[in-house]
Each structure stands twice: as structure tokens, then as C-alpha cells.
Scaffold this motif. Structure first.
Motif, short mmCIF file in Angstrom:
data_model
loop_
_atom_site.label_atom_id
_atom_site.label_comp_id
_atom_site.label_asym_id
_atom_site.label_seq_id
_atom_site.Cartn_x
_atom_site.Cartn_y
_atom_site.Cartn_z
N GLY A 47 0.85 -1.18 0.00
CA GLY A 47 0.00 0.00 0.00
C GLY A 47 0.88 1.23 0.00
O GLY A 47 2.02 1.19 -0.47
N GLY A 48 0.40 2.32 0.57
CA GLY A 48 1.23 3.52 0.59
C GLY A 48 0.48 4.73 1.09
O GLY A 48 -0.62 4.65 1.63
N GLY A 49 1.10 5.88 0.87
CA GLY A 49 0.49 7.13 1.29
C GLY A 49 1.49 8.27 1.30
O GLY A 49 2.67 8.09 1.01
N LEU A 50 0.99 9.45 1.63
CA LEU A 50 1.80 10.66 1.70
C LEU A 50 1.74 11.24 3.09
O LEU A 50 0.71 11.17 3.78
CB LEU A 50 1.31 11.70 0.69
N ILE A 51 2.86 11.87 3.50
CA ILE A 51 2.97 12.55 4.79
C ILE A 51 3.46 13.97 4.50
O ILE A 51 4.52 14.15 3.88
CB ILE A 51 3.96 11.86 5.73
N SER A 52 2.72 14.98 4.93
CA SER A 52 3.11 16.35 4.63
C SER A 52 4.42 16.70 5.32
O SER A 52 4.70 16.26 6.43
CB SER A 52 2.02 17.34 5.06
N LYS A 53 5.24 17.50 4.65
CA LYS A 53 6.44 18.02 5.29
C LYS A 53 6.09 19.17 6.23
O LYS A 53 6.82 19.42 7.20
CB LYS A 53 7.43 18.48 4.22
N ARG A 54 5.00 19.84 5.96
CA ARG A 54 4.55 20.92 6.84
C ARG A 54 4.05 20.35 8.17
O ARG A 54 3.38 19.32 8.20
CB ARG A 54 3.40 21.71 6.20
N LYS A 55 4.32 21.08 9.24
CA LYS A 55 3.75 20.78 10.54
C LYS A 55 2.86 21.95 10.93
O LYS A 55 3.30 23.10 10.95
CB LYS A 55 4.85 20.57 11.59
N THR A 56 1.61 21.65 11.22
CA THR A 56 0.63 22.69 11.51
C THR A 56 -0.13 22.33 12.78
O THR A 56 0.03 21.24 13.34
CB THR A 56 -0.33 22.85 10.32
N ARG A 57 -0.97 23.27 13.21
CA ARG A 57 -1.73 23.00 14.43
C ARG A 57 -3.19 23.36 14.20
O ARG A 57 -3.88 22.66 13.46
CB ARG A 57 -1.10 23.73 15.63
N TYR A 58 -3.72 24.42 14.78
CA TYR A 58 -5.15 24.64 14.78
C TYR A 58 -5.69 25.03 13.41
O TYR A 58 -4.98 25.56 12.55
CB TYR A 58 -5.52 25.71 15.81
#
Length: 393
Positions: free
Chosen positions: A105-116
Motif C-alpha cells: 500500500g502507501g500514502g503521503l505525509i506532509s512536510k509541513r507541521k501545523t496546528r489549529y
């Protein structure tokens, strides 16, 4: 179609995507829960390749599958996770690979880190049992220390008409909607899933309808900065009967992912724009906002500063997170700046024990402009630097 200021390009992209991938649901539901939100980041997947500046691939082995970069493609207005038989991978599952006799399978993980803010995606899941699709937020590689995970949706493909939402305070507790029935088959058409992370709660939406809400106070649980995940893996959940090999190759498709904001927060924890000048800075042992970390200095001419850019033009009420206690400066100056122009100056008492948001007054701010908040030590005692926020009226 309901349109919001600044979203004309996205509205056009949705029309193109609908034409490429089939009938779209009512676009009126594909929007934040209130008109005060502004889009600050999105990937509409209208290119022909994954944007490597924004995304990393999911590459772990978990459950019944190995996650592989070649199983993720972008084209035709969508990001597709290809679900493949054992030791096969890639678009159409035509590549022979060594996946240790596992499915892929697979997927993507954002490089950005965000909060609210409000997060949303639009998805069509796969047919055939054995796969766990999810839209979620968690800090990549953060281990098991206190942290937050928000599961916008989890759908197990043997029950495509059911969904689950979670808020996980790792090492502190799990809150869940439990699996519940939808009024549709998630594999038959496109549907939107969103979650709104506020300072004190998390709310979950399906096709624009509020489905579940969970109180989640920053004084009780760690509110760290999160990566966004779009994934599909072979996994034993919700009493799965196993992978239906007759349904492979399969695919899970994501039309877009978006993050909207209304207010703006700046913190001394990464990835916020925070810096220090002067000497004597150390990590504070006092309770910090979101159970993260605070800083302090007792040296003359030291200063802490936060930079932030508001999401929209408007009037914002400013606040400084005051961590008080013995040894603090009684009248520490906290100022708000537009470049070299001081917009306000507020004296904050850091001697009283406890923590709270100290008001900095109302400010008329413009989107796209970078503002500065700073605290200076200009008298006896120590200054403390933690977090600031500006809440739009």
C-alpha cells in the motif's frame, strides 16, 4: 456552489476534477464550518507527479502490507494509492518487488507541521476487504512520548459504510467516536471528511455535517505541531476477514487536501517563527501552553520575539501566554510591531503564580504582512516567553 473569498481557483479545480473522475458530491458541503476561515495551504493534486517539496512518502511495514513510494501516483486530478497483491507494486501493480511476501500500500505525509484550523479531504475508498484508509494528523517520527494524533477518518474496506474518528493523546488517553454507520458506501462515490482543531476541542465532519465533537484542553493534553497523512494499508481492523485478493489491484483516491485557519498562533516550539536575543536563555520548568516548553531569561537586555502572518485582513484581539511565578518581572513589556512601527505596548505581571492569556488589545492586521511580538527584560526579575495568539473578531 458556495464560494468563499480567495477560493475561485479551487472552485475551478473542483469542476475539472469532477469531470475527470466522475460525478462530484454537492460542493456546498466541501467548505469550512464557518465563513471566517481562510485557506492557507492545499494540494489539489492537479499535476502529474507528487510535489516533493510538500510531501514525503509513507514507507513503513505495518499489518499485512509494506508501504512503497511507487504505489502513490498523481494524475487526472487525484492522488491515488495503489493497493497491490503480494510482492507487486506500482500503478496497476505491474512491478515485481520484494515486499517480504506482503501486500503493498502507501500514502503521503506532509512536510509541513501545523496546528489549529480546519482540515479537509475528499476521498473515494476501494472495493474489496482488507484495507484501512485514513486521513489523519500526527507528528512523523515522534515516538510514543506525550503528543497528539487526530484521525479525521478511518475506514475499513470490508465495512465501507462505516467510519471512525479518534483523538489520541499518546501516553495520556484515547477518545473515539467508535465505528458508526454512514448513509452511503464510501467506495461508490466521492465524499468529504474534515476535522476542526480548536484550542479547546476537536470536531469531525462528513460531507459538511458535524458528526462528533471531543473536548481537548491544552492544559490537559499535549498540543504539538502535526504532519498530515493520507494513507491506505492492508490491516486487521474492525474484525477484517483479510484481504480479498480477487479485488486487486485496487485503489484509494484523494481528490485534494486543504488546511484553513481563522486565528493565528505563534509558539516558541518549532516550526513557529520564534527567536531570542541577549543572554541567559534557558528552558522553563513552569507549565507551558499546550504542555510544550517555555523559555526564560533573567539577564539585562534579553528579549524573545515571535513573528506571525494573519490569514486574512481584520481586527484581531491579541494575547500573550503569561507563565507567572516567583522571580518574574512585575511589569514586563510586551509589544506588537509592524516592521519598525510599534502598534501597542502592554505591561504584563509575571510575578503572580499560574498561567493565563494576558490581553494585548485589539489590532487591525493585514493578510500577507509579517508582524512581530516581543517581550523585553527592562527591569528586575526574569522574563518568560512561551506563546502568543491573535483571535479574529
Amino acid at each position: 456552489m458556495r464560494r468563499r473569498p480567495g477560493l475561485a481557483g479551487i472552485a475551478a479545480a473542483l469542476v475539472l476534477t469532477a469531470g475527470a473522475l466522475g460525478a462530484a458530491p454537492d460542493e456546498a458541503v466541501a467548505a469550512p464550518p464557518t465563513a471566517s476561515y481562510e485557506l492557507i495551504w492545499a494540494d489539489e493534486f492537479n499535476t502529474t507527479a507528487v510535489d516533493a517539496s510538500e510531501w514525503n512518502y509513507r514507507t513503513d511495514t505495518k499489518g499485512w502490507s509494506q508501504q512503497r513510494p511507487e504505489n502513490v501516483t498523481v494524475g487526472g486530478g487525484a492522488m491515488t494509492v495503489h493497493l497491490c497483491p503480494r510482492n507487486k507494486a506500482g500503478a496497476g501493480c505491474t512491478q515485481q518487488v520484494d515486499s517480504k511476501d506482503l501486500y503493498t500500500g502507501g500514502g503521503l505525509i506532509s512536510k509541513r507541521k501545523t496546528r489549529y484550523g480546519y482540515y479537509e479531504t475528499r476521498v473515494r475508498t476501494n472495493s474489496g476487504s482488507g484495507w484501512h484508509s485514513a486521513f489523519w494528523a500526527a507528528e512523523a517520527g515522534s515516538g510514543t512520548e506525550p503528543r497528539t494524533e487526530i484521525d479525521g477518518f478511518e475506514i475499513d474496506s470490508h465495512v465501507p459504510d462505516k467510519v471512525r474518528h479518534n483523538v489520541i493523546a499518546w501516553t495520556q488517553g484515547t477518545f473515539t467516536s467508535n465505528i458508526y454507520g454512514l448513509d452511503f458506501d464510501s467506495s461508490a462515490d466521492w465524499h468529504t471528511y474534515g476535522f476542526e482543531w480548536l484550542e479547546d476541542s476537536v470536531k469531525f465532519y462528513v460531507d459538511g455535517v458535524l458528526k462528533w465533537s471531543q473536548p481537548y484542553a491544552p492544559s490537559a493534553y499535549t498540543h504539538n505541531f502535526l504532519n498530515t497523512w493520507l494513507t491506505a494499508i492492508a490491516y486487521d481492523a474492525s474484525n477484517s476477514p483479510g484481504v480479498d485478493e480477487s479485488a486487486l489491484p485496487g485503489k484509494v483516491q484523494f481528490d485534494y487536501v486543504r488546511h484553513y485557519a481563522r486565528d493565528v498562533y505563534a509558539d516558541n516550539d518549532a516550526p513557529s517563527g520564534y527567536s531570542e536575543t541577549g543572554t541567559g536563555w534557558s528552558t522553563s520548568g513552569l507549565p507551558a501552553f499546550g504542555r510544550l516548553t517555555g523559555r526564560f531569561s533573567c539577564d539585562t537586555d534579553s528579549a524573545g520575539r515571535w513573528t506571525f502572518t494573519p490569514p486574512a485582513d481584520g481586527t484581531y484581539q491579541g494575547y500573550f501566554f503569561r507563565a507567572g511565578g516567583e522571580g518574574g518581572q512585575a511589569d514586563a513589556p510586551v509589544s506588537v510591531w509592524d516592521g519598525g512601527t510599534a502598534l501597542s505596548r502592554t505591561r504584563v505581571d509575571l510575578t503572580a503564580p499560574g498561567s493565563s492569556w494576558a490581553p494585548l488589545g485589539a489590532h487591525t492586521l493585514k493578510a500577507g504582512t509579517t508582524y512581530i511580538v516581543r517581550i523585553d527584560r527592562d527591569g528586575p526579575g526574569c522574563i518568560r516567553a512561551d506563546a502568543v495568539k491573535f483571535v479574529r473578531s
